[in-house]
Structures are given as C-alpha cells and as structure tokens.
Design a protein around this motif. Structure first.
Motif, PDB file in Angstrom:
ATOM      1  N   LEU A  35      25.421  38.948 106.633  1.00  0.00           N
ATOM      2  CA  LEU A  35      26.294  37.780 106.484  1.00  0.00           C
ATOM      3  C   LEU A  35      25.652  36.523 107.063  1.00  0.00           C
ATOM      4  O   LEU A  35      25.758  35.441 106.484  1.00  0.00           O
ATOM      5  N   PHE A  48      29.307  28.770 101.319  1.00  0.00           N
ATOM      6  CA  PHE A  48      29.423  30.077 101.966  1.00  0.00           C
ATOM      7  C   PHE A  48      30.715  30.770 101.532  1.00  0.00           C
ATOM      8  O   PHE A  48      30.718  31.977 101.265  1.00  0.00           O
ATOM      9  N   CYS A  51      30.148  32.267  98.177  1.00  0.00           N
ATOM     10  CA  CYS A  51      29.323  33.476  98.302  1.00  0.00           C
ATOM     11  C   CYS A  51      30.159  34.645  98.826  1.00  0.00           C
ATOM     12  O   CYS A  51      30.003  35.778  98.363  1.00  0.00           O
ATOM     13  N   LEU A  52      31.025  34.370  99.787  1.00  0.00           N
ATOM     14  CA  LEU A  52      31.899  35.422 100.312  1.00  0.00           C
ATOM     15  C   LEU A  52      32.847  35.941  99.232  1.00  0.00           C
ATOM     16  O   LEU A  52      33.105  37.140  99.154  1.00  0.00           O
ATOM     17  N   GLN A  53      33.350  35.043  98.410  1.00  0.00           N
ATOM     18  CA  GLN A  53      34.227  35.467  97.320  1.00  0.00           C
ATOM     19  C   GLN A  53      33.498  36.439  96.402  1.00  0.00           C
ATOM     20  O   GLN A  53      34.047  37.475  96.010  1.00  0.00           O
ATOM     21  N   GLU A  55      30.948  38.308  97.206  1.00  0.00           N
ATOM     22  CA  GLU A  55      30.722  39.528  97.980  1.00  0.00           C
ATOM     23  C   GLU A  55      31.980  40.396  98.009  1.00  0.00           C
ATOM     24  O   GLU A  55      31.927  41.612  97.840  1.00  0.00           O
ATOM     25  N   ILE A  56      33.118  39.765  98.199  1.00  0.00           N
ATOM     26  CA  ILE A  56      34.394  40.487  98.223  1.00  0.00           C
ATOM     27  C   ILE A  56      34.653  41.148  96.882  1.00  0.00           C
ATOM     28  O   ILE A  56      35.010  42.331  96.809  1.00  0.00           O
ATOM     29  N   LEU A  91      35.272  41.331 105.751  1.00  0.00           N
ATOM     30  CA  LEU A  91      34.962  40.167 104.914  1.00  0.00           C
ATOM     31  C   LEU A  91      36.164  39.229 104.818  1.00  0.00           C
ATOM     32  O   LEU A  91      36.006  38.006 104.796  1.00  0.00           O
ATOM     33  N   VAL A  94      36.225  37.139 107.917  1.00  0.00           N
ATOM     34  CA  VAL A  94      35.187  36.105 107.843  1.00  0.00           C
ATOM     35  C   VAL A  94      35.630  35.000 106.895  1.00  0.00           C
ATOM     36  O   VAL A  94      35.507  33.809 107.202  1.00  0.00           O
ATOM     37  N   TYR A  95      36.166  35.387 105.751  1.00  0.00           N
ATOM     38  CA  TYR A  95      36.606  34.402 104.761  1.00  0.00           C
ATOM     39  C   TYR A  95      37.699  33.499 105.340  1.00  0.00           C
ATOM     40  O   TYR A  95      37.679  32.280 105.152  1.00  0.00           O
TER      41      TYR A  95
END
Length: 104
Positions: A35, A48, A51-53, A55-56, A91, A94-95
């Motif tokens: 991460l 970011f 990118c997290l979306q 990844e989720i 995640l 973090v999001y």
C-alpha cells in the motif's frame, strides 16, 4: 505553492498513518508495504483513492472467483474468501482514512 505543500503534507500524513497501521496490524507487513508503494506512485490523495477503489474491486472479484470455484473443496473456498474479507476490511479502513484526508 501553498497548495502543493498542503498536498505533500496530506500524502506524508497518509504514509505515516500506514506505517503506524503496519506496526499495529495482524496482517502481513507485505500488505502494508504494498500500500505504501502504491501510495508512492500516486501524486494526490484523490489518485490514491482511485487506486484503492481498483484494489478493493480486485479483491472482491478474487473472492467471488474462489467462492464459485467448484474444483476446490468447500473449506478451501471459504478460507480464501475469508482471507479476502480480512484484506477488504483493512482496505476499507485505509480508504476511509484517505477520504478523511480529502476533506481536511
């Protein structure tokens, strides 16, 4: 110039937060390092967050693929899905933190 400094502060705040989460987490440290590496390739908290979306959604897709894989034993499918759920929970946290940074 002040906007860039504030942006840099937000990104560093996220890095510090991720490092603190790594120390307190039961997840593998590789998860947190990945991460942080992902964050280092992003220029803004918005980027970011996107990118997290992705990844989720990737983890959700992975969990679904294993859940419906009839070639695996039920116990194996459940184990993999639960591992993905644990990762998704982290995640999500973090999001939510990134969203908080975006509203500061």
């Amino acid at each position: 110039m002040m906007v860039s400094f504030t942006l840099q502060q937000r990104m560093m705040s996220l890095v510090r937060w991720l490092l603190a989460k790594e120390e307190a987490s039961s997840l593998d440290t590789a998860f947190w390092h990945d991460l942080i590496e992902l964050l280092s390739h992003c220029e803004t908290p918005h980027e970011f967050a996107r990118c997290l979306q992705e990844e989720i959604l990737s983890h959700l897709d992975n969990a679904h693929c294993y859940a419906v894989d009839t070639q695996l034993l039920l116990e194996q499918r459940v184990e993999v899905v639960l591992a993905n759920v644990k990762t998704l929970s982290a995640l999500r946290e973090v999001y939510l933190r990134v969203q908080k940074e975006l509203t500061r």
